[in-house]
Motif scaffolding. Sequence first.
Motif, PDB file in Angstrom:
ATOM      1  N   PHE A 121       2.560 -60.624   7.692  1.00  0.00           N
ATOM      2  CA  PHE A 121       2.903 -61.882   7.030  1.00  0.00           C
ATOM      3  C   PHE A 121       1.704 -62.284   6.183  1.00  0.00           C
ATOM      4  CE2 PHE A 121       3.256 -66.716   7.699  1.00  0.00           C
ATOM      5  CZ  PHE A 121       3.961 -66.877   6.526  1.00  0.00           C
ATOM      6  N   ALA A 122       1.901 -62.334   4.868  1.00  0.00           N
ATOM      7  CA  ALA A 122       0.815 -62.631   3.932  1.00  0.00           C
ATOM      8  C   ALA A 122       1.277 -63.676   2.925  1.00  0.00           C
ATOM      9  CB  ALA A 122       0.378 -61.360   3.207  1.00  0.00           C
ATOM     10  N   ILE A 123       0.309 -64.260   2.218  1.00  0.00           N
ATOM     11  CA  ILE A 123       0.631 -65.279   1.214  1.00  0.00           C
ATOM     12  C   ILE A 123      -0.083 -64.964  -0.095  1.00  0.00           C
ATOM     13  CG2 ILE A 123      -1.238 -66.842   1.912  1.00  0.00           C
ATOM     14  CD1 ILE A 123       0.839 -69.162   1.433  1.00  0.00           C
ATOM     15  N   MET A 124       0.519 -65.368  -1.185  1.00  0.00           N
ATOM     16  CA  MET A 124       0.060 -65.007  -2.523  1.00  0.00           C
ATOM     17  C   MET A 124      -1.031 -65.954  -3.021  1.00  0.00           C
ATOM     18  SD  MET A 124       0.575 -62.690  -4.880  1.00  0.00           S
ATOM     19  CE  MET A 124       2.214 -62.001  -4.675  1.00  0.00           C
ATOM     20  N   HIS A 303      -2.662 -61.365  -8.804  1.00  0.00           N
ATOM     21  CA  HIS A 303      -1.438 -61.062  -8.056  1.00  0.00           C
ATOM     22  C   HIS A 303      -1.350 -59.577  -7.697  1.00  0.00           C
ATOM     23  CE1 HIS A 303      -0.543 -64.707 -10.424  1.00  0.00           C
ATOM     24  NE2 HIS A 303       0.209 -65.058  -9.393  1.00  0.00           N
ATOM     25  N   THR A 304      -1.761 -58.728  -8.630  1.00  0.00           N
ATOM     26  CA  THR A 304      -1.708 -57.293  -8.375  1.00  0.00           C
ATOM     27  C   THR A 304      -2.579 -56.929  -7.175  1.00  0.00           C
ATOM     28  OG1 THR A 304      -1.293 -56.824 -10.709  1.00  0.00           O
ATOM     29  CG2 THR A 304      -2.123 -55.013  -9.366  1.00  0.00           C
ATOM     30  N   GLY A 305      -3.753 -57.542  -7.079  1.00  0.00           N
ATOM     31  CA  GLY A 305      -4.648 -57.272  -5.963  1.00  0.00           C
ATOM     32  C   GLY A 305      -4.053 -57.694  -4.632  1.00  0.00           C
ATOM     33  N   ILE A 306      -3.396 -58.872  -4.604  1.00  0.00           N
ATOM     34  CA  ILE A 306      -2.748 -59.331  -3.368  1.00  0.00           C
ATOM     35  C   ILE A 306      -1.634 -58.382  -2.961  1.00  0.00           C
ATOM     36  CG2 ILE A 306      -1.288 -61.126  -2.381  1.00  0.00           C
ATOM     37  CD1 ILE A 306      -4.111 -62.044  -2.402  1.00  0.00           C
ATOM     38  N   CYS A 307      -0.812 -57.972  -3.941  1.00  0.00           N
ATOM     39  CA  CYS A 307       0.303 -57.057  -3.644  1.00  0.00           C
ATOM     40  C   CYS A 307      -0.208 -55.708  -3.150  1.00  0.00           C
ATOM     41  CB  CYS A 307       1.168 -56.862  -4.888  1.00  0.00           C
ATOM     42  SG  CYS A 307       2.113 -58.322  -5.379  1.00  0.00           S
ATOM     43  N   ASN A 308      -1.245 -55.187  -3.783  1.00  0.00           N
ATOM     44  CA  ASN A 308      -1.789 -53.892  -3.375  1.00  0.00           C
ATOM     45  C   ASN A 308      -2.422 -53.970  -1.986  1.00  0.00           C
ATOM     46  OD1 ASN A 308      -1.026 -52.322  -5.589  1.00  0.00           O
ATOM     47  ND2 ASN A 308      -2.810 -52.919  -6.776  1.00  0.00           N
ATOM     48  N   ALA A 309      -3.103 -55.080  -1.693  1.00  0.00           N
ATOM     49  CA  ALA A 309      -3.691 -55.252  -0.366  1.00  0.00           C
ATOM     50  C   ALA A 309      -2.598 -55.371   0.695  1.00  0.00           C
ATOM     51  CB  ALA A 309      -4.583 -56.493  -0.353  1.00  0.00           C
ATOM     52  N   PHE A 310      -1.519 -56.038   0.367  1.00  0.00           N
ATOM     53  CA  PHE A 310      -0.369 -56.189   1.269  1.00  0.00           C
ATOM     54  C   PHE A 310       0.199 -54.818   1.631  1.00  0.00           C
ATOM     55  CE2 PHE A 310       4.348 -56.846   1.562  1.00  0.00           C
ATOM     56  CZ  PHE A 310       4.367 -57.613   2.712  1.00  0.00           C
ATOM     57  N   ALA A 311       0.443 -53.999   0.618  1.00  0.00           N
ATOM     58  CA  ALA A 311       0.990 -52.664   0.863  1.00  0.00           C
ATOM     59  C   ALA A 311       0.010 -51.785   1.619  1.00  0.00           C
ATOM     60  CB  ALA A 311       1.379 -52.016  -0.461  1.00  0.00           C
ATOM     61  N   ALA A 312      -1.265 -51.842   1.242  1.00  0.00           N
ATOM     62  CA  ALA A 312      -2.285 -51.015   1.897  1.00  0.00           C
ATOM     63  C   ALA A 312      -2.456 -51.413   3.362  1.00  0.00           C
ATOM     64  CB  ALA A 312      -3.611 -51.135   1.152  1.00  0.00           C
ATOM     65  N   HIS A 313      -2.270 -52.695   3.658  1.00  0.00           N
ATOM     66  CA  HIS A 313      -2.363 -53.150   5.049  1.00  0.00           C
ATOM     67  C   HIS A 313      -1.239 -52.544   5.878  1.00  0.00           C
ATOM     68  CE1 HIS A 313      -3.269 -55.837   8.389  1.00  0.00           C
ATOM     69  NE2 HIS A 313      -1.965 -56.073   8.487  1.00  0.00           N
ATOM     70  N   ILE A 314      -0.035 -52.554   5.332  1.00  0.00           N
ATOM     71  CA  ILE A 314       1.114 -52.006   6.057  1.00  0.00           C
ATOM     72  C   ILE A 314       0.980 -50.493   6.224  1.00  0.00           C
ATOM     73  CG2 ILE A 314       3.621 -51.672   5.986  1.00  0.00           C
ATOM     74  CD1 ILE A 314       3.731 -54.315   4.340  1.00  0.00           C
ATOM     75  N   LEU A 315       0.566 -49.810   5.170  1.00  0.00           N
ATOM     76  CA  LEU A 315       0.524 -48.353   5.178  1.00  0.00           C
ATOM     77  C   LEU A 315      -0.713 -47.778   5.858  1.00  0.00           C
ATOM     78  CD1 LEU A 315       1.741 -47.646   1.521  1.00  0.00           C
ATOM     79  CD2 LEU A 315       3.069 -47.357   3.626  1.00  0.00           C
ATOM     80  N   ALA A 318      -5.444 -51.594   5.949  1.00  0.00           N
ATOM     81  CA  ALA A 318      -6.495 -52.230   5.151  1.00  0.00           C
ATOM     82  C   ALA A 318      -6.417 -53.762   5.286  1.00  0.00           C
ATOM     83  CB  ALA A 318      -6.365 -51.819   3.685  1.00  0.00           C
ATOM     84  N   PRO A 319      -7.507 -54.490   4.983  1.00  0.00           N
ATOM     85  CA  PRO A 319      -7.489 -55.959   5.095  1.00  0.00           C
ATOM     86  C   PRO A 319      -6.508 -56.586   4.104  1.00  0.00           C
ATOM     87  CG  PRO A 319      -9.731 -55.125   4.953  1.00  0.00           C
ATOM     88  CD  PRO A 319      -8.839 -53.977   4.611  1.00  0.00           C
ATOM     89  N   LEU A 320      -5.895 -57.680   4.516  1.00  0.00           N
ATOM     90  CA  LEU A 320      -5.025 -58.449   3.624  1.00  0.00           C
ATOM     91  C   LEU A 320      -5.859 -59.326   2.694  1.00  0.00           C
ATOM     92  CD1 LEU A 320      -2.233 -59.690   6.063  1.00  0.00           C
ATOM     93  CD2 LEU A 320      -1.915 -58.117   4.149  1.00  0.00           C
ATOM     94  N   GLY A 321      -5.264 -59.668   1.540  1.00  0.00           N
ATOM     95  CA  GLY A 321      -5.924 -60.615   0.649  1.00  0.00           C
ATOM     96  C   GLY A 321      -5.926 -62.015   1.222  1.00  0.00           C
ATOM     97  N   ALA A 322      -4.830 -62.401   1.889  1.00  0.00           N
ATOM     98  CA  ALA A 322      -4.724 -63.723   2.509  1.00  0.00           C
ATOM     99  C   ALA A 322      -3.665 -63.666   3.599  1.00  0.00           C
ATOM    100  CB  ALA A 322      -4.375 -64.794   1.483  1.00  0.00           C
ATOM    101  N   LEU A 323      -4.036 -64.037   4.804  1.00  0.00           N
ATOM    102  CA  LEU A 323      -3.080 -64.086   5.908  1.00  0.00           C
ATOM    103  C   LEU A 323      -2.065 -65.185   5.662  1.00  0.00           C
ATOM    104  CD1 LEU A 323      -5.603 -63.863   8.907  1.00  0.00           C
ATOM    105  CD2 LEU A 323      -4.245 -61.996   7.946  1.00  0.00           C
TER     106      LEU A 323
END
Length: 393
Positions: A121-124, A303-315, A318-323
């Motif tokens: 669960f992350a936020i933009m 936004h691209t950085g948040i989305c990439n961090a979100f995907a990298a966390h799931i896969l 990796a750390p999320l941009g924002a919980l």
Amino acid sequence: MDKIRMGIVGVGNMGSAHLKRFKNGECPDIELTAVADIDPARLDWAKEQLPALAVYDTADELFQSGRVDAALIATPHYFHPDMCRAALTAGLHVLCEKPAGVYTKNVRELNEFAKTRDKTFAIMFNQRMNPLYQKMREMVQSGQYGALKRVNWIITDWFRTQFYYNSGGWRATWSGEGGGVLLNQCPHQLDLWQWICGMPSRIRAVCREGKWHDIEVEDDVMIYAEYPNGASGVFITTTGDCPGTNRLEITLERARLVCENGKLYLSELPMETSTFIQTAADGFAKMDYETVEVDCPGENTQHTGICNAFAAHILRGAPLGALGEEGINGLSISNAAFLSSWTGKDVTLREGSDPMIDHEDEFLTLLQDKIAHSRKKEAPARTTVAADMSGTY
């Protein structure tokens, strides 16, 4: 899995911008596979952009489709908590656009529910991807320049015309948006404020409703904040100033940080001001200092950085941009500011994960009264769907 199959709920301003981002390959770990919107014209537009997309009239259809691993919630503010909960219930990972919601009670209940699920669960909060703010946070949180004394943020470059507010039936209404400049333009700055400096413990505010525009919500705000250590803060914002200012100034015991015009400046002192005040032998003595521009390496990926961090966390973990659960913090500041302005009283915030819990019922009661008396506006006719999909707030 090799990629995250993403579904977007809401193909409006932000949702359409995200669609283009995924279409352009800016997020290589994400494959956009589905969208949902209640407006058939928006679904048609999305299908034109990516013919292979699955399109749905409702969010629930998308959540239950089996075509997505994660959902990006980009609906109007009031729907965010319920949409996130529904997506998590369906077993999906969730990335929510700002703000987390309109009132903290709903967001707190979402956070409690999200903790019971085994999904991300992350936020933009895309402004956290800006190296300037990352560096400021590092310098403040490290303690190398001593404790926080004062923070002032003047963010008045949100200038909007009446045409802007007339462009949507939901805009600038208590029933449709839940607030004005604090809920629409400033969630990122309120998040950054607490992310860099920590949460204040007391709020006093004046929120002027319809001061510069024919709207029912606030378009001119001044917030005064106090911190547990005695530090203070001032946050000033409006959509009525032109050209406006964006200046964040943080005073620490041994330094001043100023972020303005895309640059960060440091003025470092030889000792703590509290020590110099007590030991100087001259009533007008001042410490020498030099102001230098701080190097802030890195790309502002937004936004691209948040989305990439979100995907990298799931896969890959990796750390999320924002919980996602952090969305309640900046919202607590804006809820407290509204409540203070409406009642004329200071609002005390708790330490921990539920800052507004002592006041959330009172706030919600007053907000519901605002909603009950909200003016009805007719949404303007759109000449083209794309005209409403600029990706701006």
